[in-house]
Design a protein around this motif. Structure first.
Motif, PDB file in Angstrom:
ATOM      1  N   UNK A  67       0.850  -1.184   0.000  1.00  0.00           N
ATOM      2  CA  UNK A  67       0.000   0.000   0.000  1.00  0.00           C
ATOM      3  C   UNK A  67       0.887   1.235   0.000  1.00  0.00           C
ATOM      4  N   UNK A  68       0.587   2.178  -0.885  1.00  0.00           N
ATOM      5  CA  UNK A  68       1.328   3.430  -0.925  1.00  0.00           C
ATOM      6  C   UNK A  68       0.381   4.607  -0.977  1.00  0.00           C
ATOM      7  N   UNK A  69       0.801   5.717  -0.356  1.00  0.00           N
ATOM      8  CA  UNK A  69      -0.014   6.930  -0.334  1.00  0.00           C
ATOM      9  C   UNK A  69       0.788   8.086  -0.903  1.00  0.00           C
ATOM     10  N   UNK A  70       0.212   8.833  -1.847  1.00  0.00           N
ATOM     11  CA  UNK A  70       0.829  10.009  -2.452  1.00  0.00           C
ATOM     12  C   UNK A  70       2.140   9.607  -3.138  1.00  0.00           C
ATOM     13  N   UNK A  71       3.281  10.158  -2.721  1.00  0.00           N
ATOM     14  CA  UNK A  71       4.525   9.745  -3.370  1.00  0.00           C
ATOM     15  C   UNK A  71       4.788   8.261  -3.150  1.00  0.00           C
ATOM     16  N   UNK A  72       4.379   7.752  -1.990  1.00  0.00           N
ATOM     17  CA  UNK A  72       4.495   6.317  -1.739  1.00  0.00           C
ATOM     18  C   UNK A  72       3.662   5.503  -2.716  1.00  0.00           C
ATOM     19  N   UNK A  73       2.545   6.089  -3.183  1.00  0.00           N
ATOM     20  CA  UNK A  73       1.714   5.423  -4.178  1.00  0.00           C
ATOM     21  C   UNK A  73       2.429   5.363  -5.518  1.00  0.00           C
ATOM     22  N   UNK A  74       3.156   6.425  -5.866  1.00  0.00           N
ATOM     23  CA  UNK A  74       3.945   6.413  -7.099  1.00  0.00           C
ATOM     24  C   UNK A  74       5.023   5.339  -7.016  1.00  0.00           C
ATOM     25  N   UNK A  75       5.623   5.191  -5.841  1.00  0.00           N
ATOM     26  CA  UNK A  75       6.632   4.156  -5.633  1.00  0.00           C
ATOM     27  C   UNK A  75       6.008   2.768  -5.723  1.00  0.00           C
ATOM     28  N   UNK A  76       4.834   2.601  -5.119  1.00  0.00           N
ATOM     29  CA  UNK A  76       4.136   1.313  -5.187  1.00  0.00           C
ATOM     30  C   UNK A  76       3.786   0.959  -6.631  1.00  0.00           C
ATOM     31  N   UNK A  77       3.417   1.974  -7.421  1.00  0.00           N
ATOM     32  CA  UNK A  77       3.103   1.741  -8.827  1.00  0.00           C
ATOM     33  C   UNK A  77       4.346   1.269  -9.585  1.00  0.00           C
ATOM     34  N   UNK A  78       5.482   1.885  -9.315  1.00  0.00           N
ATOM     35  CA  UNK A  78       6.723   1.475  -9.960  1.00  0.00           C
ATOM     36  C   UNK A  78       7.046   0.021  -9.653  1.00  0.00           C
ATOM     37  N   UNK A  79       6.834  -0.380  -8.409  1.00  0.00           N
ATOM     38  CA  UNK A  79       7.114  -1.756  -8.009  1.00  0.00           C
ATOM     39  C   UNK A  79       6.138  -2.720  -8.673  1.00  0.00           C
ATOM     40  N   UNK A  80       4.851  -2.357  -8.686  1.00  0.00           N
ATOM     41  CA  UNK A  80       3.860  -3.245  -9.278  1.00  0.00           C
ATOM     42  C   UNK A  80       4.082  -3.415 -10.779  1.00  0.00           C
ATOM     43  N   UNK A  81       4.645  -2.385 -11.424  1.00  0.00           N
ATOM     44  CA  UNK A  81       4.949  -2.479 -12.853  1.00  0.00           C
ATOM     45  C   UNK A  81       6.053  -3.497 -13.114  1.00  0.00           C
ATOM     46  N   UNK A  82       6.814  -3.831 -12.079  1.00  0.00           N
ATOM     47  CA  UNK A  82       7.911  -4.788 -12.215  1.00  0.00           C
ATOM     48  C   UNK A  82       7.664  -6.056 -11.400  1.00  0.00           C
ATOM     49  N   UNK A  83       6.412  -6.349 -11.146  1.00  0.00           N
ATOM     50  CA  UNK A  83       6.082  -7.497 -10.302  1.00  0.00           C
ATOM     51  C   UNK A  83       6.744  -8.780 -10.782  1.00  0.00           C
ATOM     52  N   UNK A  84       6.698  -9.043 -12.073  1.00  0.00           N
ATOM     53  CA  UNK A  84       7.281 -10.268 -12.609  1.00  0.00           C
ATOM     54  C   UNK A  84       8.792 -10.285 -12.426  1.00  0.00           C
ATOM     55  N   UNK A  85       9.443  -9.159 -12.677  1.00  0.00           N
ATOM     56  CA  UNK A  85      10.900  -9.084 -12.567  1.00  0.00           C
ATOM     57  C   UNK A  85      11.378  -9.218 -11.122  1.00  0.00           C
TER      58      UNK A  85
END
Length: 228
Positions: free
Chosen positions: A118-136
Motif C-alpha cells: 500500500x502506498x499513499x501520495x509519493x508512496x503510491x507512485x513508488x508502489x506503482x513502480x514496483x507493481x509495474x515490475x512485479x514479474x521481474x
C-alpha cells in the motif's frame, strides 16, 4: 507520515489485515518558504525573511523519490527555499528509485512475507513502480496486489513495460474531491496503466486522505477479501 495517514484504515481492517509501516530511505533537509512582509513590494529583493519554525517541534521527513538536483545531503538547520514552492514539484522527483527498491527488498527479506503493498501520495507512485515490475521482482519481493492511494505516474522507464497486470485498488479524490496535493487527472492517468480486468477504482470527495467511512471501507474490504 503513512502511519498517521492510515491509522484509521488499519483500525477498520484489523480483523482482516496487519499493517507493517516502512519509512522511506531518503532523508529530506529542513526547507522553509519565506514570506513577504505585509504591504512590501520590492522586485530586486522580493522576500523578507521570516523566522523558521523551531527545530525541536519538527520531525524528520523521508522520501521514496527525490529531485534530480538533490545531492543526497541533509542539514540539521533550516534552509530557505530558492523560490516559491511548485505544487507540481512531485512530478519532477524522479531520482532515488534504485536506493528505495533496495531498501524495500531488505524489508521483504527481513520482515516478509507480505500479501500486498500500500502506498499513499509519493508512496503510491513508488508502489506503482514496483507493481509495474512485479514479474521481474519475483523471488525477492513477492506480493499479490497493490493499493494505490492518491497516486500519480512518473515518466520513467520502469513505467514503460505495457499494461500492468498486478491486481490493484486505486483510491483517490474525484474531480470535486478537494485533494489539493494530487490532481484527479493525475490519479486517473496512473489508473489507466493497469489492466481493467484486475483493477478496482474508488473515487471519493474527502480530500488528500484514505476514506474509511461507508461505502468506501466496504469496497476496500471487498477488494482485500479476494486475497484472504
Amino acid at each position: 507520515m503513512i502511519k498517521g495517514r492510515t491509522s484509521s484504515l488499519a483500525k477498520r481492517l484489523k480483523k482482516i489485515a496487519e499493517f507493517v509501516f516502512v519509512d522511506a530511505p531518503h532523508e529530506l533537509s529542513f526547507i522553509y518558504q519565506t514570506t513577504l512582509a505585509k504591504g512590501a513590494i520590492c522586485e530586486s529583493s522580493p522576500m523578507l525573511s521570516s523566522p523558521p519554525p523551531p527545530l525541536e517541534n519538527c520531525k524528520n521527513k523521508f522520501a521514496w523519490l527525490v529531485a534530480p538536483n538533490s545531492d543526497g545531503s541533509t542539514d540539521v538547520n533550516w534552509k530557505v527555499a530558492e523560490g516559491p514552492f511548485d505544487p507540481l514539484q512531485y512530478q519532477q522527483q524522479t531520482e532515488g528509485y534504485d536506493t528505495s527498491l533496495s531498501h524495500l527488498k531488505n524489508v521483504f527479506s527481513q520482515q516478509g512475507s507480505f500479501d500486498g503493498i500500500l502506498g499513499f501520495s509519493q508512496g503510491a507512485a513508488m508502489a506503482a513502480l514496483i507493481s509495474a515490475q512485479q514479474e521481474q521482482l519475483k523471488g525477492e519481493m513477492d506480493f499479490k496486489f497493490v493499493i494505490i492511494c492518491s497516486g500519480f505516474s512518473l515518466n520513467v522507464k520502469e513505467m514503460e513495460r505495457g499494461i500492468i497486470k498486478c491486481p490493484s485498488l486505486h483510491i483517490f479524490g474525484n474531480e470535486h474531491g478537494k485533494d489539493r496535493q494530487i490532481a484527479n487527472q493525475a490519479s486517473k492517468e496512473l489508473t489507466s496503466l493497469y489492466d481493467d480486468g484486475c483493477s478496482v477504482i474508488i473515487e471519493h470527495d474527502c480530500g488528500h486522505i484514505i476514506p474509511t467511512r461507508s461505502p468506501y471501507i466496504d469496497e476496500i474490504k471487498g477488494f482485500l477479501g479476494r486475497f484472504l
